[in-house]
Design a protein around this motif. Structure first.
Motif, PDB file in Angstrom:
ATOM      1  N   LYS A  48      55.751  47.042  92.250  1.00 23.61           N
ATOM      2  CA  LYS A  48      55.991  48.229  91.432  1.00 23.61           C
ATOM      3  C   LYS A  48      56.003  47.849  89.951  1.00 23.61           C
ATOM      4  CE  LYS A  48      58.944  50.145  95.069  1.00 23.61           C
ATOM      5  NZ  LYS A  48      60.329  50.536  95.424  1.00 23.61           N
ATOM      6  N   GLY A  49      55.397  48.675  89.145  1.00 23.50           N
ATOM      7  CA  GLY A  49      55.397  48.454  87.709  1.00 23.50           C
ATOM      8  C   GLY A  49      54.320  47.527  87.213  1.00 23.50           C
ATOM      9  N   ALA A  50      53.532  46.933  88.099  1.00 19.40           N
ATOM     10  CA  ALA A  50      52.431  46.061  87.696  1.00 19.40           C
ATOM     11  C   ALA A  50      51.111  46.748  88.028  1.00 19.40           C
ATOM     12  CB  ALA A  50      52.526  44.718  88.404  1.00 19.40           C
ATOM     13  N   SER A  51      50.032  46.226  87.482  1.00 23.28           N
ATOM     14  CA  SER A  51      48.725  46.854  87.680  1.00 23.28           C
ATOM     15  C   SER A  51      47.637  45.803  87.608  1.00 23.28           C
ATOM     16  CB  SER A  51      48.486  47.920  86.593  1.00 23.28           C
ATOM     17  OG  SER A  51      48.542  47.334  85.313  1.00 23.28           O
ATOM     18  N   ASN A  52      46.399  46.239  87.812  1.00 26.71           N
ATOM     19  CA  ASN A  52      45.225  45.377  87.678  1.00 26.71           C
ATOM     20  C   ASN A  52      45.252  44.157  88.585  1.00 26.71           C
ATOM     21  OD1 ASN A  52      46.031  46.098  84.430  1.00 26.71           O
ATOM     22  ND2 ASN A  52      44.133  46.928  85.268  1.00 26.71           N
ATOM     23  N   PRO A  53      45.398  44.342  89.894  1.00 29.08           N
ATOM     24  CA  PRO A  53      45.321  43.179  90.783  1.00 29.08           C
ATOM     25  C   PRO A  53      43.907  42.611  90.786  1.00 29.08           C
ATOM     26  CG  PRO A  53      45.230  45.186  92.050  1.00 29.08           C
ATOM     27  CD  PRO A  53      45.521  45.594  90.645  1.00 29.08           C
ATOM     28  N   LEU A  54      43.785  41.401  91.288  1.00 28.97           N
ATOM     29  CA  LEU A  54      42.451  40.839  91.471  1.00 28.97           C
ATOM     30  C   LEU A  54      41.729  41.605  92.566  1.00 28.97           C
ATOM     31  CD1 LEU A  54      43.163  36.985  91.411  1.00 28.97           C
ATOM     32  CD2 LEU A  54      42.290  38.405  89.549  1.00 28.97           C
ATOM     33  N   LYS A  55      40.451  41.794  92.390  1.00 29.20           N
ATOM     34  CA  LYS A  55      39.643  42.408  93.432  1.00 29.20           C
ATOM     35  C   LYS A  55      39.293  41.358  94.480  1.00 29.20           C
ATOM     36  CE  LYS A  55      37.549  45.829  90.323  1.00 29.20           C
ATOM     37  NZ  LYS A  55      38.273  45.382  89.113  1.00 29.20           N
ATOM     38  N   PRO A  56      39.173  41.762  95.744  1.00 32.22           N
ATOM     39  CA  PRO A  56      38.810  40.784  96.782  1.00 32.22           C
ATOM     40  C   PRO A  56      37.541  40.029  96.395  1.00 32.22           C
ATOM     41  CG  PRO A  56      39.453  42.858  97.780  1.00 32.22           C
ATOM     42  CD  PRO A  56      39.388  43.110  96.297  1.00 32.22           C
ATOM     43  N   GLY A  57      37.606  38.720  96.495  1.00 34.79           N
ATOM     44  CA  GLY A  57      36.448  37.889  96.168  1.00 34.79           C
ATOM     45  C   GLY A  57      36.391  37.448  94.721  1.00 34.79           C
ATOM     46  N   GLU A  58      37.210  38.034  93.847  1.00 35.03           N
ATOM     47  CA  GLU A  58      37.195  37.623  92.447  1.00 35.03           C
ATOM     48  C   GLU A  58      37.820  36.241  92.286  1.00 35.03           C
ATOM     49  OE1 GLU A  58      37.257  41.139  89.198  1.00 35.03           O
ATOM     50  OE2 GLU A  58      39.179  40.717  90.162  1.00 35.03           O
ATOM     51  N   LYS A  59      37.256  35.455  91.385  1.00 32.99           N
ATOM     52  CA  LYS A  59      37.808  34.152  91.068  1.00 32.99           C
ATOM     53  C   LYS A  59      38.953  34.305  90.080  1.00 32.99           C
ATOM     54  CE  LYS A  59      33.317  31.899  91.657  1.00 32.99           C
ATOM     55  NZ  LYS A  59      32.646  33.160  92.062  1.00 32.99           N
ATOM     56  N   THR A  60      39.895  33.372  90.129  1.00 33.14           N
ATOM     57  CA  THR A  60      40.952  33.322  89.132  1.00 33.14           C
ATOM     58  C   THR A  60      40.420  32.584  87.904  1.00 33.14           C
ATOM     59  OG1 THR A  60      41.848  31.198  89.850  1.00 33.14           O
ATOM     60  CG2 THR A  60      42.643  33.178  90.985  1.00 33.14           C
ATOM     61  N   THR A  61      41.163  32.660  86.824  1.00 30.58           N
ATOM     62  CA  THR A  61      40.749  31.948  85.614  1.00 30.58           C
ATOM     63  C   THR A  61      40.718  30.447  85.845  1.00 30.58           C
ATOM     64  OG1 THR A  61      41.587  33.700  84.185  1.00 30.58           O
ATOM     65  CG2 THR A  61      41.324  31.530  83.189  1.00 30.58           C
ATOM     66  N   ILE A  62      41.670  29.917  86.610  1.00 26.92           N
ATOM     67  CA  ILE A  62      41.651  28.484  86.916  1.00 26.92           C
ATOM     68  C   ILE A  62      40.388  28.125  87.695  1.00 26.92           C
ATOM     69  CG2 ILE A  62      42.796  26.653  88.233  1.00 26.92           C
ATOM     70  CD1 ILE A  62      45.457  27.913  87.486  1.00 26.92           C
ATOM     71  N   GLU A  63      40.024  28.945  88.660  1.00 29.90           N
ATOM     72  CA  GLU A  63      38.800  28.677  89.439  1.00 29.90           C
ATOM     73  C   GLU A  63      37.570  28.756  88.550  1.00 29.90           C
ATOM     74  OE1 GLU A  63      40.112  30.283  93.870  1.00 29.90           O
ATOM     75  OE2 GLU A  63      39.432  31.725  92.365  1.00 29.90           O
TER      76      GLU A  63
END
Length: 472
Positions: free
Chosen positions: A150-165
């Motif tokens: 609750k109160g957060a937004s913009n999750p990663l989309k399935p299959g998206e890489k993280t910034t570290i990746e």
């Protein structure tokens, strides 16, 4: 009240051609095994190696060589911890190296050999690139992932890489990473629990959940920080405990930059700076400067009475940071390092709330000494500005005399991205609300370019080039 400086920079020890097992003063076991390895430049002929262990080491030791026969070593006596930490931070500085040279290394009791490359010789005109990120936290179940509370937004989309990746995939494209504040976001642990994002634990657990998230971050970033220098600057989340207003349960390890001071070892000793707060280093044709927008200047936001009022700092006598910055800028040899790039966490040219106190303190010096590029984080989106002189825009392809400003706090953390205010400020030239990082390339003494790279798929969403009229 002035705080004592933490002695995390160590004196260089003589190296010797001894076999590794004969030079290790600490008995190797699971508690002395190194993890969370991280590098930082120590001048152009040195490298700081830091790592964590489960127990304190008598003499942290690093073995190294130009080949895989690690027959040299450097040693220190710096092995420190702090309240709410389950580990010890070990720091060794290797000096007397050759610039722009690859070395093999391994902390004592390790079972894996790594490599690092020392900084390019100051004055070298060879093209190079560096990565810039801001505001990056832990990824996965205890941080940014495909779900949010609750109160957060913009999750990663399935299959998206993280910034570290993304950074790992493109690791051969840059010499080092510059993380300009807000590291790990472990201070938000209770906020995440309240939002139902992570499994609630006992709120009087002695900081165990905070320590868990912090260790996860350093473990995740190790695949980068063990092979590339990982330069850092202080942000507000290093000073505070953003846990949803339950400040009474913030323990000492979460406050006043305690973890930040212990974990990192930036080149302040080599540049006359203070701890990991303000320092500088040369790399090829660039003089890089990290300054501190959180404490140690008039009306600093994280000091008592400031905007953040985090009861943090100061870390040096009044006026020290600005006096150091003026002296550092005045000493730059622009024939050797024609480019000067500076970074501080909080922006003052941005399409949302600005840090006007930061602007009053730092902008006059950056203008006076002709700084070319200023990098900020803090706001969780990407905004490229023009070069700016006291609010007046100068286009970057027309030999600007003022610094070019770029804000990028979009590397990713649990709370998601921010939405900039409309209309955008007059100096704004590009705004993108996508998780990502910047790749900067110093081509020669007249051209410096950037690419904003979307972490999710490594696509390039923005490019721009700063052009200066000068003789190489």
């Amino acid at each position: 009240m002035f705080f004592a400086l933490r002695a995390v920079t160590v004196v260089a020890f003589a190296t010797a051609a001894l076999a590794a097992p004969k030079t290790n003063p600490d008995q190797c076991n699971e508690n002395t095994a190194p993890f969370q390895i991280r590098l930082a430049y120590a001048g152009d002929k040195g490298m700081a190696v830091s790592w964590n262990t489960k127990q304190q080491l008598a003499n942290p030791t690093v073995y190294f060589s130009k080949n895989e026969i690690l027959n040299r070593f450097a040693r220190s006596d710096i092995s420190t911890t702090y309240p709410t930490s389950s580990t010890y931070n070990n720091h060794v500085v290797i000096t007397g190296l050759k610039s722009d040279t690859t070395y093999y290394y391994m902390p004592a009791c390790g079972n894996q050999t790594y490599t690092f490359k020392t900084a390019r010789r100051a004055g070298s005109s060879t093209e190079f690139s560096f990565a810039m990120i801001g505001d990056m936290g832990t990824f996965g179940p205890d941080g940014l992932s495909t779900t949010v509370g609750k109160g957060a937004s913009n999750p990663l989309k399935p299959g998206e890489k993280t910034t570290i990746e993304s950074l790992m995939i493109l690791k051969d494209s840059y010499d080092f990473v510059w993380h300009v504040g807000d590291i790990a976001y472990a201070d938000a642990w209770l906020k995440e629990e309240k939002a139902g994002y992570i499994t609630p634990v006992n709120q009087t657990d002695g900081g165990a959940e905070y320590d868990k998230i912090l260790n996860e971050f350093y473990g995740q970033v190790e695949e980068i920080s063990s092979i590339r220098p990982y330069m850092v600057g202080p942000g507000n989340h290093e000073a505070n405990c953003d846990n949803g207003s339950d400040l009474e349960i913030c323990l000492p390890g979460q406050l006043n930059f305690t973890g930040y001071r212990a974990h990192w070892n930036m080149p302040s000793a080599e540049s006359g700076g203070v701890e990991n707060f303000w320092y500088s280093w040369d790399h090829g044709s660039v003089h890089f400067i990290q300054f501190n927008t959180e404490t140690d200047f008039p009306n600093a936001p994280d000091e008592p009475g400031g905007e953040g009022d985090e009861d943090a700092g100061p870390f040096a006598p009044s006026g020290s940071q600005l006096a150091w910055l003026k002296k550092d800028l005045a000493s730059v040899d622009r024939k050797k390092t024609p480019w000067v790039i500076a970074s501080g966490h909080r922006p003052w040219y941005v399409s949302t709330t600005e840090c006007l106190e930061c602007q009053a303190a730092f902008e006059p010096l950056l203008l006076q000494y002709g700084v070319d590029l200023v990098l900020h984080g803090h706001k969780h989106f990407y905004e490229r500005h023009a070069a700016v002189d006291n609010g007046t825009a100068q286009e970057i392809d027309a030999n600007p005399t003022a610094p070019w400003y770029i804000v990028n706090g979009a590397a990713g953390h649990y709370d998601g991205l921010d939405t900039p205010s409309l209309p955008y400020v007059p100096t704004s030239r590009k705004v993108i609300s996508v998780y990502g990082w910047n790749l900067f390339t110093v081509h020669n003494c007249t051209h410096l370019s950037t690419q904003f790279i979307a972490s999710g798929n490594n696509s390039i969403l923005d490019t721009a080039t700063l052009i200066k009229d000068r003789t190489c």
